[in-house]
Design a protein around this motif. Structure first.
Motif, PDB file in Angstrom:
ATOM      1  N   GLN A 170      -4.626   8.189   3.177  1.00 26.30           N
ATOM      2  CA  GLN A 170      -4.301   7.834   1.797  1.00 26.30           C
ATOM      3  C   GLN A 170      -3.536   8.979   1.114  1.00 26.30           C
ATOM      4  O   GLN A 170      -2.518   8.763   0.454  1.00 26.30           O
ATOM      5  CB  GLN A 170      -5.589   7.533   1.017  1.00 26.30           C
ATOM      6  CG  GLN A 170      -5.338   7.080  -0.423  1.00 26.30           C
ATOM      7  CD  GLN A 170      -4.640   5.725  -0.487  1.00 26.30           C
ATOM      8  OE1 GLN A 170      -5.201   4.710  -0.097  1.00 26.30           O
ATOM      9  NE2 GLN A 170      -3.388   5.717  -0.960  1.00 26.30           N
TER      10      GLN A 170
ATOM     11  N   ASN B 227      -9.171   8.654   4.088  1.00 24.24           N
ATOM     12  CA  ASN B 227      -8.771   9.440   2.911  1.00 24.24           C
ATOM     13  C   ASN B 227      -7.581  10.335   3.209  1.00 24.24           C
ATOM     14  O   ASN B 227      -6.683  10.500   2.386  1.00 24.24           O
ATOM     15  CB  ASN B 227      -9.944  10.301   2.420  1.00 24.24           C
ATOM     16  CG  ASN B 227     -10.988   9.438   1.736  1.00 24.24           C
ATOM     17  OD1 ASN B 227     -10.695   8.325   1.291  1.00 24.24           O
ATOM     18  ND2 ASN B 227     -12.219   9.937   1.680  1.00 24.24           N
TER      19      ASN B 227
ATOM     20  N   THR C  79      -6.652   1.334   2.806  1.00 22.30           N
ATOM     21  CA  THR C  79      -7.709   0.719   3.616  1.00 22.30           C
ATOM     22  C   THR C  79      -7.561  -0.794   3.705  1.00 22.30           C
ATOM     23  O   THR C  79      -7.903  -1.408   4.706  1.00 22.30           O
ATOM     24  CB  THR C  79      -9.105   1.140   3.075  1.00 22.30           C
ATOM     25  OG1 THR C  79     -10.081   0.478   3.838  1.00 22.30           O
ATOM     26  CG2 THR C  79      -9.294   0.778   1.623  1.00 22.30           C
ATOM     27  N   GLU C  80      -6.950  -1.400   2.683  1.00 19.67           N
ATOM     28  CA  GLU C  80      -6.725  -2.851   2.742  1.00 19.67           C
ATOM     29  C   GLU C  80      -5.801  -3.224   3.907  1.00 19.67           C
ATOM     30  O   GLU C  80      -5.923  -4.280   4.509  1.00 19.67           O
ATOM     31  CB  GLU C  80      -6.132  -3.362   1.425  1.00 19.67           C
ATOM     32  CG  GLU C  80      -7.149  -3.381   0.318  1.00 19.67           C
ATOM     33  CD  GLU C  80      -6.681  -4.203  -0.881  1.00 19.67           C
ATOM     34  OE1 GLU C  80      -5.863  -5.139  -0.700  1.00 19.67           O
ATOM     35  OE2 GLU C  80      -7.124  -3.886  -1.992  1.00 19.67           O
TER      36      GLU C  80
ATOM     37  N   THR D  38       0.823  -1.210   0.000  1.00 15.96           N
ATOM     38  CA  THR D  38       0.000   0.000   0.000  1.00 15.96           C
ATOM     39  C   THR D  38       0.861   1.266   0.000  1.00 15.96           C
ATOM     40  O   THR D  38       0.339   2.377  -0.093  1.00 15.96           O
ATOM     41  CB  THR D  38      -0.894   0.052   1.254  1.00 15.96           C
ATOM     42  OG1 THR D  38      -0.044  -0.082   2.404  1.00 15.96           O
ATOM     43  CG2 THR D  38      -1.932  -1.057   1.250  1.00 15.96           C
TER      44      THR D  38
ATOM     45  N   ASN E 120       0.263   8.851  -0.324  1.00 16.90           N
ATOM     46  CA  ASN E 120       0.562   9.203  -1.720  1.00 16.90           C
ATOM     47  C   ASN E 120       1.689  10.235  -1.795  1.00 16.90           C
ATOM     48  O   ASN E 120       2.631  10.097  -2.581  1.00 16.90           O
ATOM     49  CB  ASN E 120      -0.674   9.784  -2.412  1.00 16.90           C
ATOM     50  CG  ASN E 120      -1.773   8.738  -2.568  1.00 16.90           C
ATOM     51  OD1 ASN E 120      -1.537   7.543  -2.367  1.00 16.90           O
ATOM     52  ND2 ASN E 120      -2.979   9.186  -2.905  1.00 16.90           N
TER      53      ASN E 120
ATOM     54  N   LYS F 103      -1.725  -0.625  -3.610  1.00 13.35           N
ATOM     55  CA  LYS F 103      -3.073  -0.971  -3.156  1.00 13.35           C
ATOM     56  C   LYS F 103      -3.591   0.166  -2.267  1.00 13.35           C
ATOM     57  O   LYS F 103      -2.800   0.885  -1.646  1.00 13.35           O
ATOM     58  CB  LYS F 103      -3.031  -2.269  -2.343  1.00 13.35           C
ATOM     59  CG  LYS F 103      -2.724  -3.489  -3.185  1.00 13.35           C
ATOM     60  CD  LYS F 103      -2.795  -4.765  -2.358  1.00 13.35           C
ATOM     61  CE  LYS F 103      -2.543  -5.959  -3.270  1.00 13.35           C
ATOM     62  NZ  LYS F 103      -2.364  -7.206  -2.547  1.00 13.35           N
ATOM     63  N   PRO F 104      -4.906   0.303  -2.165  1.00  7.45           N
ATOM     64  CA  PRO F 104      -5.444   1.340  -1.280  1.00  7.45           C
ATOM     65  C   PRO F 104      -5.099   1.048   0.186  1.00  7.45           C
ATOM     66  O   PRO F 104      -5.100  -0.126   0.591  1.00  7.45           O
ATOM     67  CB  PRO F 104      -6.960   1.282  -1.507  1.00  7.45           C
ATOM     68  CG  PRO F 104      -7.228   0.083  -2.334  1.00  7.45           C
ATOM     69  CD  PRO F 104      -5.951  -0.425  -2.903  1.00  7.45           C
TER      70      PRO F 104
END
Ligand SMILES: Cc1ncc(C[n+]2csc(CCOP(=O)(O)OP(=O)(O)O)c2C)c(N)n1
Ligand code: SF4
Ligand SMILES: [Mg+2]
Lengths: 391, 314
Positions: free
Chosen positions: B295, B292, B274-275, B248, B299, B271-272
């Motif tokens: 995330q 979010n 959240t996984e 991720t 990023n 992968k996102p």
């Protein structure tokens, strides 16, 4: 060849560490210890002492690095003072509990706050129970001799404990004194190479510093206590051998014109020198007073102290530290408890003085003695009295 | 990788040594990522080592007197001084060899501490030892909290994680600060080798340990170690969660060799997050907004890392 010269005591300590062939010096600078470690750094830089000088980033790391160097069997020296000793505090317990023979000079300094670079024994008293052997020096020669003895004592297989050699800030560290340095070859014989019995070594793995659950911890601590007490025998042997080899003898407790005196004064560290002058003066005036000097602070010399004061009527103890809210001075309370069960014992009167570098003169000691005698007759409203403080 | 033999049927060449320096029977929790990391690191190091362990889970589970799990020389003293003790050991060995007081033998000195012992209370001692240039390997076992004392937050605890001292509550998300970038701090000391690793990538981890041990001068290895007890995750998911951390982009595997960054695992598409987060109870309370936010941050951090990787050093 034995050499005698006028030299600053701090520099002389560096020379003694060189004579002792130290392998590692790990240190962090703090006044008034700086001249000791600066000189050692210089000796290493000039190749006069084949050792590593580790300029670590704190006293906590200095003592921690010493744990590491001692654990692989390297002869280890460090020095500190005041706040530095306090920053080392938790590491000091580890050094003694893990039986690591480290030698440390402590340039006794007052503790903050207010910040003070000057001398008293607050730093030493705060580490009283850390399990180190602790020796106080009265003059430069004593300090030098005891640095040499300290390596011998610490590394003795029957001991394997760290040793602090205490010397008063400025009154000793920065004094130029006549010092006799013993012959190198004789020192080499006196301090044989360090043979640490179970060093960290991949060829013979050991686990050091395991986690101690309740069924084990008490046994470990009791073993440590038995070991520290038993170290006294070795300290006496080493001092005897030192005297036989180099001509200067030391003992845990020393009397100065104390034999048969009705009143005794007790001091520790460099103030003993002025106290001796005061005793001379008082004696010449027909006063019945002598001096007891305490040199070995840990393990505490119970028998010697009891023996030294048993015939006196009054014992006046001067401390250079306060046990806040407690009985006054740590040395005085130690002496009181050593004497409490004795049938024949003097009245013990406690004074605190000489804090944060304040001097006590010959006249000051005379005053302390006469006030002490007065208290012994009429009593005092206080647990202890402080000397020379402006109201 | 080629150096190791994995347990495989006798007919096939082994990929990993069967010798264990950390003996079985220690007291770590089931599924402990730290214990696995230490075990793998030890296999890579071999027997010619001296290990200095900070106070923390690994010390407690492996050294309860009168037993020991250690088949190599091992010392524990305190919580925050591991790097300083290791520096003393290295300096002591060096001078004794020089003075002929011990036989010349290259010994790898390894310091091991948790994220608390490294990025909080032990940071000063570590910085000092790195700066002084001692020849040693420092391994941070990062389980993202003070686990030994009961899951209190550290500066390595990730944003949004609930711990006992950063509990998620009616008005708090849990940990309100972003994870301290400890590898970057180590790299800022201009030491020859810094790397991240995770026991979910065992060969990558072992290769890095071998490399770090062989390098002259200080080396720093930061190992993400899944802690099922503290992360509130099923014990059988340790390996998968570790892989997801990398897949991720939450915990990228990279090396910094003499200042040069290199990504070791670089999936074509991350992968996102959240996984990764959803498998762990410590993140259970997070809202979609919070996820979010995380995330977004991942990023950005990943892009920064890629930028560093692409930098050409003159
Ligand atoms: C000076 C000091 N402060 C606090 C502690 C208590 N303590 C022991 S281990 C620990 C946490 C260890 O956390 P970490 O370094 O992350 O290692 P982990 O147990 O998570 O592997 C703490 C706070 C201590 N032993 N010493
Ligand atoms: S609390 Fe976590 S790190 Fe500690 S032993 Fe258990 S699983 Fe391992
Ligand atoms: Mg941790």
């Amino acid at each position: 060849m034995t050499t005698k010269m006028g030299i600053e005591v701090s520099v002389a300590i560096g020379e003694a560490v060189k004579l002792a062939n130290a392998d590692v010096v790990a240190a962090y600078p703090i006044t008034p210890q700086t001249h000791i470690v600066e000189h050692l750094a210089e000796l290493v830089a000039d190749g006069e002492l084949e050792a590593v000088y580790m300029p670590v980033e704190s006293e906590h790391s200095a003592m921690s690095a010493c744990l590491g160097t001692a654990a692989v069997g390297a002869r280890t020296f460090t020095a500190t003072a005041g706040q530095g000793l306090e920053l080392m505090h938790e590491v000091l317990y580890v050094a003694s509990s893990m039986r690591l023979p480290i030698v440390m000079a402590v340039a006794n300094r007052a503790l903050s706050s207010p910040i003070s670079i000057w001398g008293d024994h607050s730093d030493a008293m705060a580490v009283r129970d850390t399990g180190w052997i602790q020796i106080f020096g009265e003059n430069g020669q004593e300090v030098i001799d005891n640095v040499l003895c300290a390596f011998r004592i610490a590394e003795d297989r029957r001991v394997l404990l760290p040793v602090m050699v205490h010397l008063d800030a400025f009154h000793l560290t920065h004094m130029v004194e006549p010092i006799t340095f013993p012959e190198k070859s004789k020192v080499d014989q006196f301090i044989p190479p360090n043979e640490y019995p179970l060093p960290l070594d991949p060829n013979k793995p050991v686990t050091m510093g395991g986690f101690g659950p309740p069924p084990i911890y008490s046994e470990v601590k009791w073993a440590q206590e038995v070991n520290l007490r038993a170290a006294k025998e070795v300290i006496l042997q080493v001092w005897q051998e030192f005297g036989d080899t180099f001509g200067r003898y030391y003992s845990p407790v020393e009397g100065y014109r104390s034999e048969g005196s009705r009143v005794l004064l007790l001091t520790m560290g460099s103030f003993s020198e002025t106290a001796m002058a005061a005793i001379d003066k008082m004696k010449s005036e027909g006063k019945d007073v002598g001096l007891i000097k305490l040199r070995l602070w840990r393990p505490f010399p119970f028998d010697e102290i009891r023996q030294a004061v048993k015939d006196a009527e009054v014992l006046i103890v001067l401390d250079r530290a306060i046990s806040f809210g407690g009985p006054g001075g740590p040395v005085c309370s130690e002496i009181k408890s050593a004497l409490y069960q004795q049938e024949r014992k003097p009245k013990v009167i406690g004074f605190v003085g000489g804090l944060g570098g304040r001097d006590i003169s010959v006249a000051g000691f005379e005053e302390i003695v006469s006030r002490g005698i007065e208290i012994s007759e009429t009593g005092s409203s206080q647990e202890f009295e402080i000397f020379g403080v402006r109201e | 990788m080629e150096k190791y033999t994995v347990y495989t049927p006798k007919s096939i060449a082994k990929l990993m040594t069967e010798e264990e320096q950390l003996a079985p029977g220690h007291r770590a929790c089931i599924g402990c990522g730290e214990a696995l990391a230490v075990r793998l690191a030890c296999k890579a190091l071999g027997n010619n080592v001296i290990i200095v362990n900070a106070t923390g889970c690994m010390e407690v589970v492996s050294s309860q007197l009168p037993y020991t799990s250690w088949r190599v020389p091992w010392i524990h003293t305190l919580f925050e001084n591991t790097a300083a003790v290791a520096s003393g050991i290295e300096a002591g060995l060096k001078i004794m060899t020089k003075k002929g007081r011990r036989l010349p033998q290259d010994v790898t000195v390894v310091a091991m501490a948790g994220d608390g012992g490294t990025s909080d209370i032990g940071l000063q001692a570590l910085s000092g030892a790195l700066e002084r240039g001692h020849n040693f390997l420092y391994i941070c076992l990062d389980n993202e909290a003070y686990m030994n004392t009961g899951i209190q937050r550290s500066s390595a605890t990730p944003y949004g994680a609930s711990t006992t001292t950063s509990p998620a509550g009616k008005v708090s998300i849990g940990q309100v600060t972003w994870k301290k970038n400890m590898p970057a701090i180590a790299a800022a000391h201009d030491i020859p080798y810094v790397a991240t690793a995770c026991p979910s990538y065992p060969f990558d981890l072992m290769t890095k340990v071998s490399k770090a041990a062989a390098i002259k001068g200080p080396a720093y290895l930061h190992i993400l170690s899944v802690c099922p007890t503290g992360w509130r995750c099923p014990t059988e998911l340790t390996i998968r969660i570790g892989r997801l951390a990398t897949q991720t982009g939450v915990f990228p595997l990279y090396e910094v060799e003499h200042g040069k960054y290199k990504l070791n695992v670089d999936p074509p598409k991350l992968k996102p997050v959240t996984e990764y987060l959803k498998l762990q109870g410590r993140f259970r309370h997070l809202s979609e907004d919070a996820i979010n936010e995380i995330q977004q941050r991942v990023n950005e951090e990943y892009a920064k890392l890629k930028e560093q990787v692409s930098l050409k050093l003159s």
